[in-house]
Scaffold this active site. Structure first.
Site, PDB file in Angstrom:
ATOM      1  N   ARG A  43      58.964  10.471  17.190  1.00 17.26           N
ATOM      2  CA  ARG A  43      59.861  11.330  17.978  1.00 17.26           C
ATOM      3  C   ARG A  43      61.244  11.275  17.330  1.00 17.26           C
ATOM      4  O   ARG A  43      61.872  10.222  17.264  1.00 17.26           O
ATOM      5  CB  ARG A  43      59.948  10.827  19.419  1.00 17.26           C
ATOM      6  CG  ARG A  43      60.995  11.545  20.273  1.00 17.26           C
ATOM      7  CD  ARG A  43      61.468  10.672  21.426  1.00 17.26           C
ATOM      8  NE  ARG A  43      60.373  10.241  22.284  1.00 17.26           N
ATOM      9  CZ  ARG A  43      60.403   9.132  23.018  1.00 17.26           C
ATOM     10  NH1 ARG A  43      61.450   8.337  22.975  1.00 17.26           N
ATOM     11  NH2 ARG A  43      59.375   8.809  23.779  1.00 17.26           N
ATOM     12  N   ASP A  70      60.750   3.584  22.766  1.00 18.19           N
ATOM     13  CA  ASP A  70      62.093   4.123  22.573  1.00 18.19           C
ATOM     14  C   ASP A  70      62.819   3.334  21.490  1.00 18.19           C
ATOM     15  O   ASP A  70      62.430   2.218  21.149  1.00 18.19           O
ATOM     16  CB  ASP A  70      62.891   4.040  23.877  1.00 18.19           C
ATOM     17  CG  ASP A  70      62.320   4.920  24.973  1.00 18.19           C
ATOM     18  OD1 ASP A  70      61.485   5.792  24.663  1.00 18.19           O
ATOM     19  OD2 ASP A  70      62.708   4.729  26.139  1.00 18.19           O
TER      20      ASP A  70
END
Length: 279
Positions: A158, A107
Site C-alpha cells: 500500500r 501499517d
C-alpha cells in the site's frame, strides 16, 4: 457513546459494531479494512491483549459474510517494547488469519520503526505465501531503495504519501516534492513489484495517474481510503468498477486516536475538518 463527529471516522467500539459497519459499506460495493484502535504500548500485556483481539476478529470475519480484512500497527503489537515482541505478536495474528482465510495489512508508523517493520513483513510474506500487505510512505527519502528491496516479496504494498512529520534530513517536506515522489514510487510498483498494488490516497490526481499506469502496464490495483473521507468518491469509484477498500478503525480508544493524529501534524486536523464538511 462515540460523539457524532468522531463517529464519522470510527466504526463503533466493539467488533460487532465494526462488522455491522463493514456489512453496510459492502452494500455500497466497498470492501473494508478493520483496525482495532491502540498504539504505542509500553506494557507487554496491552500488546498481548490486542493480539488476542485480532486473532478473534479474523475468526469473526471468516464466520461472517462481510468482505473485510485487518490492518495492524507495529506499536500496537509491541515494537516500542522490543522488536521480538512485535514480530512474535505479528506472526501470531498472521497465523490465525491464514487459517481463517483473512488478509493482514501492516501499517507503517514513524521512521524509527521502518527497518523492523519491513523485516517482519518480508519474513512473514514469504513464509505465508503473500498473505500479508505492507504500507510504505513516499515522503521518506529511503522509499525508492525499499521498493527495490521488496520487488520480489509476495503479498501487497500500500503506497501512501505519509502522515508523520519527519525531519527534512530523512523525508521530503514540501507538498510538491511528496507528490512527485508518490508518482515515481507508484510507477515503480506498477513496473517492478511482483505482488499486488494498493493506492492509498484520497487525491483524485493520483488515482487518475494509477488508472493511466494500469493502461500502460496492464496491471490492476486497489484503492484505499479512510472511513469518513471522500465517502461519495469511494462509492462512485466502486460503481465504476474499481476495487475500493475503506480503512475503518474501531474500538474504545477513539479519543486518543484523534488526539495523536492532531498532535502528529496540524494538517491532519484540517484534513479531518474538510472531510466532515465535504463528506
Amino acid at each position: 457513546m462515540i460523539p457524532p463527529i468522531a463517529s464519522n471516522f470510527v466504526a463503533g467500539e466493539s467488533p460487532a459494531a465494526a462488522l455491522d459497519h463493514a456489512a453496510r459499506t459492502n452494500d455500497d460495493g466497498v470492501n473494508v479494512i478493520l483496525n482495532l484502535l491502540g498504539e504505542h504500548y509500553e506494557e507487554p500485556e496491552n500488546a498481548a491483549a490486542d493480539t488476542k483481539a485480532y486473532r478473534a476478529l479474523v475468526r469473526d470475519i471468516a464466520d461472517s459474510d462481510v468482505d473485510a480484512c485487518i490492518s495492524v500497527k507495529p506499536s500496537q503489537l509491541g515494537i516500542d517494547i522490543g522488536d521480538g515482541v512485535f514480530t512474535s505478536n505479528f506472526r501470531s495474528i498472521v497465523e490465525a488469519a491464514q487459517d481463517a482465510g483473512v488478509f493482514v495489512w501492516c501499517d507503517m508508523e514513524d521512521a524509527d520503526t521502518t527497518d523492523v517493520t519491513l523485516d517482519a513483513f518480508e519474513e512473514l510474506a514469504r513464509e505465508f505465501d503473500g498473505g500479508v500487505g505492507q504500507c510504505v510512505q513516499s515522503n521518506l527519502r529511503r522509499t525508492a531503495d525499499d521498493l527495490e528491496r521488496l520487488a520480489d516479496v509476495p503479498g501487497k504494498i500500500r503506497l501512501v504519501k505519509g502522515a508523520y512529520d519527519e525531519p527534512e534530513s530523512i523525508a521530503y517536506t514540501e507538498k510538491s516534492e511528496v507528490n512527485e515522489r508518490y508518482r515515481e514510487d507508484l510507477e515503480t510498483l506498477f513496473a517492478e513489484y511482483e505482488g499486488e498494488v494498493a493506492v492509498g490516497s484520497h487525491d483524485p490526481q493520483m488515482i487518475d495517474y494509477a488508472r493511466d499506469l494500469r493502461e500502460e502496464y496492464g496491471r490492476e490495483f486497489e484503492i484505499q481510503m479512510l472511513m469518513g473521507v471522500r465517502g461519495d468518491a469511494q462509492r462512485e469509484l466502486a460503481a465504476e468498477g474499481e476495487e475500493v477498500w475503506q480503512y475503518a478503525p474501531y474500538g474504545d480508544k477513539w479519543l486518543s486516536y484523534f488526539y495523536r493524529r492532531v498532535r502528529e501534524r496540524k494538517e491532519n486536523a484540517l484534513f479531518a475538518l474538510r472531510a466532515i464538511v465535504s463528506g
